[in-house]
Design a protein around this motif. Structure first.
Motif, PDB file in Angstrom:
ATOM      1  N   SER A 370      -3.153   1.661  17.148  1.00 36.97           N
ATOM      2  CA  SER A 370      -4.320   2.545  17.243  1.00 36.97           C
ATOM      3  C   SER A 370      -5.588   1.756  17.578  1.00 36.97           C
ATOM      4  CB  SER A 370      -4.505   3.343  15.954  1.00 36.97           C
ATOM      5  OG  SER A 370      -4.674   2.496  14.838  1.00 36.97           O
ATOM      6  N   TYR A 371      -5.682   0.506  17.099  1.00 35.54           N
ATOM      7  CA  TYR A 371      -6.828  -0.330  17.466  1.00 35.54           C
ATOM      8  C   TYR A 371      -6.800  -0.666  18.953  1.00 35.54           C
ATOM      9  CZ  TYR A 371      -9.103  -1.276  12.986  1.00 35.54           C
ATOM     10  OH  TYR A 371      -9.827  -1.155  11.822  1.00 35.54           O
ATOM     11  N   ALA A 372      -5.630  -1.082  19.452  1.00 34.23           N
ATOM     12  CA  ALA A 372      -5.519  -1.422  20.873  1.00 34.23           C
ATOM     13  C   ALA A 372      -5.813  -0.209  21.745  1.00 34.23           C
ATOM     14  CB  ALA A 372      -4.123  -1.965  21.162  1.00 34.23           C
ATOM     15  N   GLU A 373      -5.301   0.948  21.327  1.00 31.66           N
ATOM     16  CA  GLU A 373      -5.537   2.167  22.087  1.00 31.66           C
ATOM     17  C   GLU A 373      -7.016   2.543  22.089  1.00 31.66           C
ATOM     18  OE1 GLU A 373      -5.151   5.245  24.483  1.00 31.66           O
ATOM     19  OE2 GLU A 373      -3.498   3.874  24.009  1.00 31.66           O
ATOM     20  N   ALA A 374      -7.676   2.413  20.933  1.00 34.23           N
ATOM     21  CA  ALA A 374      -9.091   2.758  20.840  1.00 34.23           C
ATOM     22  C   ALA A 374      -9.954   1.798  21.675  1.00 34.23           C
ATOM     23  CB  ALA A 374      -9.548   2.735  19.383  1.00 34.23           C
ATOM     24  N   MET A 375      -9.655   0.494  21.618  1.00 30.88           N
ATOM     25  CA  MET A 375     -10.417  -0.463  22.432  1.00 30.88           C
ATOM     26  C   MET A 375     -10.249  -0.165  23.912  1.00 30.88           C
ATOM     27  SD  MET A 375     -10.194  -4.176  20.497  1.00 30.88           S
ATOM     28  CE  MET A 375      -8.453  -4.124  20.030  1.00 30.88           C
ATOM     29  N   ASN A 376      -9.032   0.138  24.317  1.00 36.29           N
ATOM     30  CA  ASN A 376      -8.782   0.460  25.721  1.00 36.29           C
ATOM     31  C   ASN A 376      -9.535   1.727  26.126  1.00 36.29           C
ATOM     32  OD1 ASN A 376      -7.376  -0.061  28.230  1.00 36.29           O
ATOM     33  ND2 ASN A 376      -6.135   1.751  27.762  1.00 36.29           N
ATOM     34  N   ARG A 377      -9.550   2.713  25.223  1.00 42.69           N
ATOM     35  CA  ARG A 377     -10.263   3.958  25.517  1.00 42.69           C
ATOM     36  C   ARG A 377     -11.761   3.713  25.676  1.00 42.69           C
ATOM     37  NH1 ARG A 377     -10.795   9.145  21.437  1.00 42.69           N
ATOM     38  NH2 ARG A 377     -12.101  10.431  22.801  1.00 42.69           N
ATOM     39  N   ILE A 378     -12.315   2.875  24.790  1.00 45.90           N
ATOM     40  CA  ILE A 378     -13.752   2.561  24.871  1.00 45.90           C
ATOM     41  C   ILE A 378     -14.078   1.901  26.207  1.00 45.90           C
ATOM     42  CG2 ILE A 378     -15.587   1.109  23.904  1.00 45.90           C
ATOM     43  CD1 ILE A 378     -14.169   1.507  21.150  1.00 45.90           C
ATOM     44  N   LEU A 379     -13.230   0.950  26.612  1.00 48.76           N
ATOM     45  CA  LEU A 379     -13.498   0.198  27.843  1.00 48.76           C
ATOM     46  C   LEU A 379     -13.316   1.049  29.093  1.00 48.76           C
ATOM     47  CD1 LEU A 379     -11.801  -3.189  26.894  1.00 48.76           C
ATOM     48  CD2 LEU A 379     -14.242  -2.675  26.955  1.00 48.76           C
ATOM     49  N   THR A 380     -12.509   2.118  28.996  1.00 49.72           N
ATOM     50  CA  THR A 380     -12.295   2.979  30.163  1.00 49.72           C
ATOM     51  C   THR A 380     -13.255   4.167  30.206  1.00 49.72           C
ATOM     52  OG1 THR A 380     -10.542   4.137  28.941  1.00 49.72           O
ATOM     53  CG2 THR A 380      -9.864   2.356  30.421  1.00 49.72           C
ATOM     54  N   LEU A 381     -14.065   4.333  29.167  1.00 49.52           N
ATOM     55  CA  LEU A 381     -15.069   5.409  29.190  1.00 49.52           C
ATOM     56  C   LEU A 381     -16.092   5.163  30.307  1.00 49.52           C
ATOM     57  CD1 LEU A 381     -16.003   5.946  25.414  1.00 49.52           C
ATOM     58  CD2 LEU A 381     -14.948   7.636  26.918  1.00 49.52           C
ATOM     59  N   PRO A 382     -16.605   6.216  30.919  1.00 47.18           N
ATOM     60  CA  PRO A 382     -17.720   6.027  31.850  1.00 47.18           C
ATOM     61  C   PRO A 382     -18.894   5.376  31.131  1.00 47.18           C
ATOM     62  CG  PRO A 382     -16.814   8.252  32.024  1.00 47.18           C
ATOM     63  CD  PRO A 382     -16.177   7.624  30.828  1.00 47.18           C
TER      64      PRO A 382
END
Length: 422
Positions: A370-382
């Motif tokens: 869940s941490y890896a997924e959240a970091m990836n989501r943050i970095l892919t946000l506009p």
């Protein structure tokens, strides 16, 4: 210096009671009072407006966990009584405030010293969550595998914890006034000390003003994204989880643009002793083992200005401690305008990373995936969406400022301070 030290020195900054002298008991050795104050200025940007008297105690070893490899809670608590007796014989105050969590010193100062006593509780020495971990036989930093895998030892530890909780509650109930640093701590202290009419939440002082001048703008043109963690190198901070989640993030991002070479994990924290330094060596070894050593940096005991510079360059603020009592590092990251990713428990979940005026202030996670997924989501946000979350986070932390702490602390302390003035 830790959040406890920061709290004590912020108390000494209070100017309302100009005729009251502040005396600080400390177990620091080979250091002068002026050196302690200089360290506060470098680490926390705190400058005291008036002199403070330090009483240097010689027997801090009695509360060091390394002295008690087994029955650590009980050993440290008994040790704190002897350390408290040394403090009492060196100087008898009119009002004693425990900020270190040594609840067993409260009856000592109240009944033998004749003092009014108060407590500021950062973290309960024992909690119902700790009991649950042992009952469910879950391995944690405070529940070794050889205990969690043994039914008899687990049952024995549950009985030990229950008996200790009764003693801890009796000692804590001696406090004339109880302040706690978060909603999570409040729930546990109310269950253990059973003093609801004397207990209130006073969020700890966070020097958010020092981070508010870090520019807040879109970061779409950033070539490298730094992920910064702030916290002492203690086992409960779970730096291993940060490193493992970072490795999974790099696997998700791959080797192309925005991948491995565009990521950097910076672990910032203090080392209190050789045990902490050994832990850092083990963490460096883990980085080598996982193949991420070239993308992970360790910054130990750095000055405040360097901490601020690293936060200014970061994209994500990372926090992984399970049931963190509050989370000053989380607040600092949000004040600096970083997207915070904190553990889904304790103070961060209940008090800090919560909606502000209907807007999102950060992210929560609980394990490697869940941490890896959240970091990836943050970095892919506009970038514009990231900027909105960062703004919400920065605006929300005004409730944790030094000024708010002073107002809430003075309001909570008014009954006790009134007795001193009389």
């Amino acid at each position: 210096m830790s959040g406890h030290d920061q709290l004590v020195l912020c108390l000494c900054e209070l100017t309302r009671y100009a005729d009251i002298n502040f005396v600080v008991y400390t177990g620091d050795q080979d250091v002068t009072g002026q050196q302690i104050l200089d360290g506060a200025r470098r680490r926390f940007n705190i400058v005291l407006p008036r002199p403070v008297q330090f009483v240097f105690l010689q027997h801090r070893l009695l509360v060091e966990p390394s002295l008690f490899p087994h029955f650590t809670l009980l050993g440290q608590s008994v040790g704190s009584i002897f350390l408290g007796w040394e403090a009492l014989t060196e100087f008898v105050p009119d009002l004693y405030i425990d900020t270190m969590g040594y609840a067993f010193t409260l009856p000592l100062f109240r009944f033998l010293g004749g003092c009014s006593v108060g407590s500021y509780v950062h973290y309960p020495t024992i909690s119902t969550d700790m009991l649950s971990v042992v009952r469910e036989r879950n391995p944690r930093f405070n529940n070794d595998d050889y205990i969690s895998n043994n039914l008899f030892l687990s049952a024995f530890k549950v009985v030990y914890y229950c008996l200790f909780a009764l003693l801890y509650g009796a000692a804590g109930s001696c406090s004339d006034l109880v302040m706690v640093n978060s909603s999570w701590t409040l729930d546990h202290i109310l269950a253990l000390w059973r003093a609801p009419n004397r207990t209130s939440i006073v969020y700890p002082p966070c020097d958010v003003s020092a981070f508010l001048d870090i520019p807040l703008h879109e970061d779409g043109d950033r070539k490298c994204h730094s992920i910064v963690s702030i916290g002492q190198f203690r086992p409960e901070k779970d730096h291993r989880l940060q490193i493992k989640a970072f490795r999974k993030l790099m696997e998700k991002r791959g080797e192309g643009p925005g991948g491995r070479e565009a990521l950097r994990l910076v672990l910032i924290g203090g080392c209190r002793n050789q045990e902490d330094r050994d832990r850092v060596l083990m963490l460096r070894g883990l980085c080598q083992e996982l193949g991420v050593a070239d993308r992970v940096e360790f910054k130990l005991n750095i000055p405040f200005e360097e901490l601020k510079r690293e936060l200014g360059e970061a994209t994500i603020g990372l926090h992984t401690m399970w049931n963190e009592h509050f989370g000053i590092g989380v607040v600092e990251c949000m004040a600096a305008g970083k997207v915070i990713l904190a553990h889904k428990s304790g103070g961060p979940k209940l008090d800090i990373v919560v909606p502000f005026e209907g807007g999102q202030t950060g992210f929560l996670a609980s394990d490697e995936d869940s941490y890896a997924e959240a970091m990836n989501r943050i970095l892919t946000l506009p970038p514009a969406n990231r900027l909105e979350i960062r703004r919400n986070g920065r605006q929300s932390v005004g409730r944790f400022s030094d000024q708010e702490f002073e107002a809430c602390f003075l309001a909570a302390m008014e009954p006790l301070m009134g007795t001193l003035e009389r």
